[in-house]
Design a protein around this motif. Sequence first.
Motif, PDB file in Angstrom:
ATOM      1  N   ARG A 199      -1.542  12.616  -1.768  1.00 24.86           N
ATOM      2  CA  ARG A 199      -2.885  12.844  -2.302  1.00 24.86           C
ATOM      3  C   ARG A 199      -3.856  11.708  -1.976  1.00 24.86           C
ATOM      4  O   ARG A 199      -4.850  11.913  -1.297  1.00 24.86           O
ATOM      5  N   ARG A 200      -3.626  10.489  -2.470  1.00 24.29           N
ATOM      6  CA  ARG A 200      -4.591   9.405  -2.264  1.00 24.29           C
ATOM      7  C   ARG A 200      -3.874   8.067  -2.166  1.00 24.29           C
ATOM      8  O   ARG A 200      -2.831   7.847  -2.778  1.00 24.29           O
ATOM      9  N   ARG A 201      -4.464   7.169  -1.395  1.00 29.47           N
ATOM     10  CA  ARG A 201      -3.856   5.876  -1.133  1.00 29.47           C
ATOM     11  C   ARG A 201      -4.148   4.906  -2.282  1.00 29.47           C
ATOM     12  O   ARG A 201      -5.149   5.028  -2.991  1.00 29.47           O
ATOM     13  N   PHE A 202      -3.269   3.934  -2.438  1.00 25.06           N
ATOM     14  CA  PHE A 202      -3.476   2.917  -3.459  1.00 25.06           C
ATOM     15  C   PHE A 202      -2.867   1.586  -3.002  1.00 25.06           C
ATOM     16  O   PHE A 202      -2.018   1.546  -2.109  1.00 25.06           O
ATOM     17  N   ALA A 203      -3.327   0.515  -3.642  1.00 25.19           N
ATOM     18  CA  ALA A 203      -2.731  -0.807  -3.474  1.00 25.19           C
ATOM     19  C   ALA A 203      -2.007  -1.172  -4.757  1.00 25.19           C
ATOM     20  O   ALA A 203      -2.548  -1.000  -5.859  1.00 25.19           O
ATOM     21  N   VAL A 228       0.854  -1.197   0.000  1.00 23.91           N
ATOM     22  CA  VAL A 228       0.000   0.000   0.000  1.00 23.91           C
ATOM     23  C   VAL A 228       0.884   1.238   0.000  1.00 23.91           C
ATOM     24  O   VAL A 228       1.853   1.334   0.760  1.00 23.91           O
ATOM     25  N   GLY A 229       0.562   2.187  -0.887  1.00 24.65           N
ATOM     26  CA  GLY A 229       1.309   3.428  -0.965  1.00 24.65           C
ATOM     27  C   GLY A 229       0.379   4.622  -1.044  1.00 24.65           C
ATOM     28  O   GLY A 229      -0.843   4.500  -0.891  1.00 24.65           O
ATOM     29  N   CYS A 230       0.965   5.781  -1.290  1.00 17.02           N
ATOM     30  CA  CYS A 230       0.200   7.027  -1.393  1.00 17.02           C
ATOM     31  C   CYS A 230       0.726   7.798  -2.591  1.00 17.02           C
ATOM     32  O   CYS A 230       1.950   7.937  -2.762  1.00 17.02           O
ATOM     33  N   SER A 231      -0.174   8.278  -3.412  1.00 18.27           N
ATOM     34  CA  SER A 231       0.267   9.088  -4.543  1.00 18.27           C
ATOM     35  C   SER A 231       0.716  10.459  -4.050  1.00 18.27           C
ATOM     36  O   SER A 231       0.325  10.921  -2.970  1.00 18.27           O
ATOM     37  N   ALA A 232       1.549  11.098  -4.856  1.00 10.56           N
ATOM     38  CA  ALA A 232       2.041  12.441  -4.549  1.00 10.56           C
ATOM     39  C   ALA A 232       1.831  13.320  -5.771  1.00 10.56           C
ATOM     40  O   ALA A 232       2.104  12.894  -6.904  1.00 10.56           O
TER      41      ALA A 232
END
Length: 233
Positions: free
Chosen positions: A93-97, A69-73
Amino acid sequence: MTDAIPLFPLGTVLFPGVVLPLHIFEPRYRALVKHLTQQPAERDREFGVVAIRRGTETGDHDGTTLYEVGCSAELRQVTSHPDGRYDVVAVGRRRFAVVAVDTDSAPYLRASVDWLPERSDPAELRQAETLVPSVLAAFRRYLRELAHVAGPDAVSPEAAQDQLPDDPAVLSHLVAASASLSVADRQRLLAEPDAAHRLRGELGLLRRETSLVAALSAVPAALTDFQVPAGVN
């Protein structure tokens, strides 16, 4: 919805709304920044940040493993240097898998990702609002203990002036990013499905860290001072 985005592995965890300054010197990440800055004005200059589970930020990524899991920038500011390096400022900005990592189609990593919206269960939303006063109180105790042990400069002016958000999601991201936690602790918080789960986890972590600081009369890990530290890439 699955999207493909550039991927930037770092030795830290990024959260939505948190500022991320980076010094870019590796050729592959220079190429990533150049790609983003050449996007049309109407397109978001967005890339993914994923914490490194094992390995390093620099050099060959063979053998490096990443968290799921990460987070966009979103790229906000770019300063270029004559030798090709960049200093950039991005904001979470928003989380993603991560679904799959592509190592071949570009000089830098790319990933197929599924976006992870905050879960909006009404009961959890009410629980998050209920948890805010307890987390604020625990965070303030933690900051006071840090200031007592490490000095007032260890706490940001915003915290010293009691300027803390009461929005559950914003507070949960701020606490996770700014408390002196391990990458593994932060990663668990990032992966939580909503603010209520993050705030519940943070209550326990803040109590643990406050007790450690008081018992050791020292800060057990580096402070982030309300901001993700600049990555070296």
